[in-house]
Write a protein that holds these residues in place. Structure first.
Motif, PDB file in Angstrom:
ATOM      1  N   LEU A  33       2.637  -1.314  10.110  1.00  0.00           N
ATOM      2  CA  LEU A  33       1.421  -1.389   9.305  1.00  0.00           C
ATOM      3  C   LEU A  33       1.228  -0.123   8.489  1.00  0.00           C
ATOM      4  N   TRP A  34       1.389   1.037   9.126  1.00  0.00           N
ATOM      5  CA  TRP A  34       1.220   2.302   8.408  1.00  0.00           C
ATOM      6  C   TRP A  34       2.273   2.450   7.301  1.00  0.00           C
ATOM      7  N   SER A  35       3.485   2.015   7.587  1.00  0.00           N
ATOM      8  CA  SER A  35       4.540   2.077   6.571  1.00  0.00           C
ATOM      9  C   SER A  35       4.232   1.140   5.410  1.00  0.00           C
ATOM     10  N   ALA A  36       3.718  -0.053   5.726  1.00  0.00           N
ATOM     11  CA  ALA A  36       3.359  -0.994   4.669  1.00  0.00           C
ATOM     12  C   ALA A  36       2.237  -0.442   3.803  1.00  0.00           C
ATOM     13  N   LEU A  37       1.242   0.179   4.432  1.00  0.00           N
ATOM     14  CA  LEU A  37       0.153   0.778   3.648  1.00  0.00           C
ATOM     15  C   LEU A  37       0.659   1.918   2.772  1.00  0.00           C
ATOM     16  N   CYS A  38       1.615   2.677   3.281  1.00  0.00           N
ATOM     17  CA  CYS A  38       2.223   3.736   2.479  1.00  0.00           C
ATOM     18  C   CYS A  38       2.904   3.144   1.251  1.00  0.00           C
ATOM     19  N   PHE A  39       3.635   2.046   1.442  1.00  0.00           N
ATOM     20  CA  PHE A  39       4.325   1.442   0.306  1.00  0.00           C
ATOM     21  C   PHE A  39       3.361   0.779  -0.668  1.00  0.00           C
ATOM     22  N   VAL A  40       2.216   0.330  -0.204  1.00  0.00           N
ATOM     23  CA  VAL A  40       1.186  -0.153  -1.136  1.00  0.00           C
ATOM     24  C   VAL A  40       0.720   1.007  -2.017  1.00  0.00           C
ATOM     25  N   GLY A  41       0.505   2.164  -1.389  1.00  0.00           N
ATOM     26  CA  GLY A  41       0.129   3.351  -2.172  1.00  0.00           C
ATOM     27  C   GLY A  41       1.215   3.767  -3.140  1.00  0.00           C
ATOM     28  N   LEU A  42       2.467   3.670  -2.741  1.00  0.00           N
ATOM     29  CA  LEU A  42       3.563   4.007  -3.649  1.00  0.00           C
ATOM     30  C   LEU A  42       3.674   2.996  -4.794  1.00  0.00           C
ATOM     31  N   THR A  43       3.339   1.743  -4.505  1.00  0.00           N
ATOM     32  CA  THR A  43       3.313   0.742  -5.576  1.00  0.00           C
ATOM     33  C   THR A  43       2.221   1.070  -6.580  1.00  0.00           C
ATOM     34  N   ILE A  44       1.069   1.484  -6.082  1.00  0.00           N
ATOM     35  CA  ILE A  44      -0.021   1.891  -6.982  1.00  0.00           C
ATOM     36  C   ILE A  44       0.404   3.100  -7.809  1.00  0.00           C
ATOM     37  N   THR A  45       1.105   4.032  -7.177  1.00  0.00           N
ATOM     38  CA  THR A  45       1.603   5.196  -7.902  1.00  0.00           C
ATOM     39  C   THR A  45       2.548   4.779  -9.021  1.00  0.00           C
ATOM     40  N   ASN A  46       3.457   3.866  -8.722  1.00  0.00           N
ATOM     41  CA  ASN A  46       4.399   3.400  -9.739  1.00  0.00           C
ATOM     42  C   ASN A  46       3.701   2.617 -10.844  1.00  0.00           C
ATOM     43  N   LEU A  47       2.699   1.841 -10.475  1.00  0.00           N
ATOM     44  CA  LEU A  47       1.932   1.112 -11.484  1.00  0.00           C
ATOM     45  C   LEU A  47       1.184   2.078 -12.405  1.00  0.00           C
ATOM     46  N   LEU A  48       0.620   3.120 -11.808  1.00  0.00           N
ATOM     47  CA  LEU A  48      -0.052   4.134 -12.630  1.00  0.00           C
ATOM     48  C   LEU A  48       0.936   4.852 -13.539  1.00  0.00           C
ATOM     49  N   LYS A  49       2.157   5.036 -13.082  1.00  0.00           N
ATOM     50  CA  LYS A  49       3.176   5.667 -13.925  1.00  0.00           C
ATOM     51  C   LYS A  49       3.504   4.783 -15.119  1.00  0.00           C
ATOM     52  N   ILE A  50       3.614   3.482 -14.879  1.00  0.00           N
ATOM     53  CA  ILE A  50       3.863   2.559 -15.984  1.00  0.00           C
ATOM     54  C   ILE A  50       2.712   2.608 -16.975  1.00  0.00           C
ATOM     55  N   LEU A  51       1.494   2.557 -16.452  1.00  0.00           N
ATOM     56  CA  LEU A  51       0.330   2.611 -17.340  1.00  0.00           C
ATOM     57  C   LEU A  51       0.258   3.928 -18.091  1.00  0.00           C
ATOM     58  N   ASP A  52       0.585   5.024 -17.412  1.00  0.00           N
ATOM     59  CA  ASP A  52       0.493   6.351 -18.010  1.00  0.00           C
ATOM     60  C   ASP A  52       1.527   6.546 -19.113  1.00  0.00           C
ATOM     61  N   LEU A  53       2.762   6.177 -18.840  1.00  0.00           N
ATOM     62  CA  LEU A  53       3.843   6.509 -19.767  1.00  0.00           C
ATOM     63  C   LEU A  53       4.135   5.427 -20.800  1.00  0.00           C
ATOM     64  N   LEU A  54       3.702   4.198 -20.539  1.00  0.00           N
ATOM     65  CA  LEU A  54       4.051   3.117 -21.457  1.00  0.00           C
ATOM     66  C   LEU A  54       2.861   2.445 -22.126  1.00  0.00           C
ATOM     67  N   VAL A  55       1.703   2.408 -21.463  1.00  0.00           N
ATOM     68  CA  VAL A  55       0.576   1.661 -22.003  1.00  0.00           C
ATOM     69  C   VAL A  55      -0.460   2.585 -22.629  1.00  0.00           C
ATOM     70  N   PHE A  56      -1.031   3.476 -21.833  1.00  0.00           N
ATOM     71  CA  PHE A  56      -2.076   4.379 -22.314  1.00  0.00           C
ATOM     72  C   PHE A  56      -1.450   5.705 -22.698  1.00  0.00           C
ATOM     73  N   LEU A  57      -0.917   5.782 -23.896  1.00  0.00           N
ATOM     74  CA  LEU A  57      -0.195   6.977 -24.314  1.00  0.00           C
ATOM     75  C   LEU A  57      -1.121   8.158 -24.589  1.00  0.00           C
ATOM     76  N   GLN A  58      -2.374   7.888 -24.891  1.00  0.00           N
ATOM     77  CA  GLN A  58      -3.315   8.954 -25.203  1.00  0.00           C
ATOM     78  C   GLN A  58      -4.013   9.516 -23.974  1.00  0.00           C
ATOM     79  N   THR A  59      -3.910   8.810 -22.846  1.00  0.00           N
ATOM     80  CA  THR A  59      -4.600   9.207 -21.629  1.00  0.00           C
ATOM     81  C   THR A  59      -3.606   9.756 -20.627  1.00  0.00           C
ATOM     82  N   ASP A  60      -4.001  10.834 -19.954  1.00  0.00           N
ATOM     83  CA  ASP A  60      -3.141  11.441 -18.940  1.00  0.00           C
ATOM     84  C   ASP A  60      -3.599  10.986 -17.564  1.00  0.00           C
TER      85      ASP A  60
END
Length: 85
Positions: A33-60
């Motif tokens: 369970l703890w490992s799964a929750l960690c990977f949910v957080g890592l998925t959110i991190t990766n999603l934020l990276k996609i949004l940061d670098l590809l979608v919202f170019l003006q926002t950091d």
């Protein structure tokens, strides 16, 4: 090319989270369970990276990405310490 890598990384971490949740549902080991929750957080991190670098170019979103990764790693460390007692 980088967009493909970012998307594949996000899908991979999501798949790992799903598989860990399935394993937890089957055997009820809390470390899964703890490992799964960690990977949910890592998925959110990766999603934020996609949004940061590809979608919202003006926002950091770098700070939010680091915060999500820190929370994800904190969950895993907490789970490891909690289960070792």
């Amino acid at each position: 090319m980088s967009a493909t890598v970012y998307i594949l990384t996000c899908i991979t971490t999501l798949l790992c989270a799903v598989l860990l949740f399935r394993g937890y549902a089957r055997v009820r080991r809390r470390l899964l369970l703890w490992s799964a929750l960690c990977f949910v957080g890592l998925t959110i991190t990766n999603l934020l990276k996609i949004l940061d670098l590809l979608v919202f170019l003006q926002t950091d979103l770098y700070t939010y990405r680091l915060g999500a990764a820190a929370v994800a790693m904190g969950l895993l460390i907490f789970g490891l310490v909690w289960e070792s007692q």
